[in-house]
Motif scaffolding. Sequence first.
Motif, short mmCIF file in Angstrom:
data_model
loop_
_atom_site.label_atom_id
_atom_site.label_comp_id
_atom_site.label_asym_id
_atom_site.label_seq_id
_atom_site.Cartn_x
_atom_site.Cartn_y
_atom_site.Cartn_z
N ALA A 23 30.08 38.56 45.02
CA ALA A 23 29.85 38.56 43.58
C ALA A 23 30.34 39.86 42.95
N ALA A 24 30.06 40.99 43.58
CA ALA A 24 30.49 42.29 43.05
C ALA A 24 32.02 42.40 43.07
N ALA A 25 32.63 41.93 44.15
CA ALA A 25 34.09 41.98 44.25
C ALA A 25 34.76 41.10 43.19
N LEU A 26 34.19 39.92 42.96
CA LEU A 26 34.74 39.05 41.93
C LEU A 26 34.55 39.66 40.54
N ALA A 27 33.39 40.26 40.31
CA ALA A 27 33.13 40.89 39.01
C ALA A 27 34.13 42.02 38.74
N ALA A 28 34.49 42.74 39.78
CA ALA A 28 35.46 43.83 39.64
C ALA A 28 36.90 43.33 39.67
N GLN A 29 37.08 42.03 40.00
CA GLN A 29 38.42 41.45 40.17
C GLN A 29 39.22 42.29 41.16
N ASP A 30 38.55 42.72 42.22
CA ASP A 30 39.11 43.59 43.25
C ASP A 30 39.50 42.74 44.46
N VAL A 31 40.79 42.50 44.62
CA VAL A 31 41.31 41.63 45.67
C VAL A 31 40.92 42.15 47.06
N ALA A 32 41.05 43.44 47.28
CA ALA A 32 40.71 44.00 48.60
C ALA A 32 39.21 43.85 48.88
N ALA A 33 38.38 44.04 47.88
CA ALA A 33 36.94 43.90 48.07
C ALA A 33 36.55 42.44 48.32
#
Length: 154
Positions: A23-33
């Motif tokens: 959820a946090a990675a998607l919220a940041a739109q961070d592909v690596a995360a």
Amino acid sequence: MTDATDPTPPIPVTPPTRSVALAAALAAQDVAAVAYALRNDVVIVPQLVVNGQGEQVRVFGREGTDKRMLLLFSSAENYVRMVPDEVDPQVMVGDAQWLRDFLTVHRNVLEMVFFDIAGPHVMQAAPDDLMAALGTLPEAGTGTEAEAGSTGDV
């Protein structure tokens, strides 16, 4: 720790129905995360229930094509948001190995993989890109993250 003299059966462990990391990675739109979360946490998978049996992954398709889309979620709540009129939406919990196996078997019919398609933070990946992001499982006992592989694409 369990007490061998305690006659009470152990309480079954309920699998998580949420991935805070995803959820946090998607919220940041961070592909690596997102790739890291998929390799190290769980993902929520819609379950197809037919005649009371729910052992299949529910995939979705567009009319006029035999290609399917795999929808994955960071939480069961986000899946329910996508199917608000469904009486009893069911989910399964998958890990990195499950996702690798599923993509390996079904990559020829999967057009795209979407994450949290009902929002709030949608991302998508081609099945081959997702396989590359998942990398290979580290050898037992090595514990090195470098072997898990990482790419700039989810």
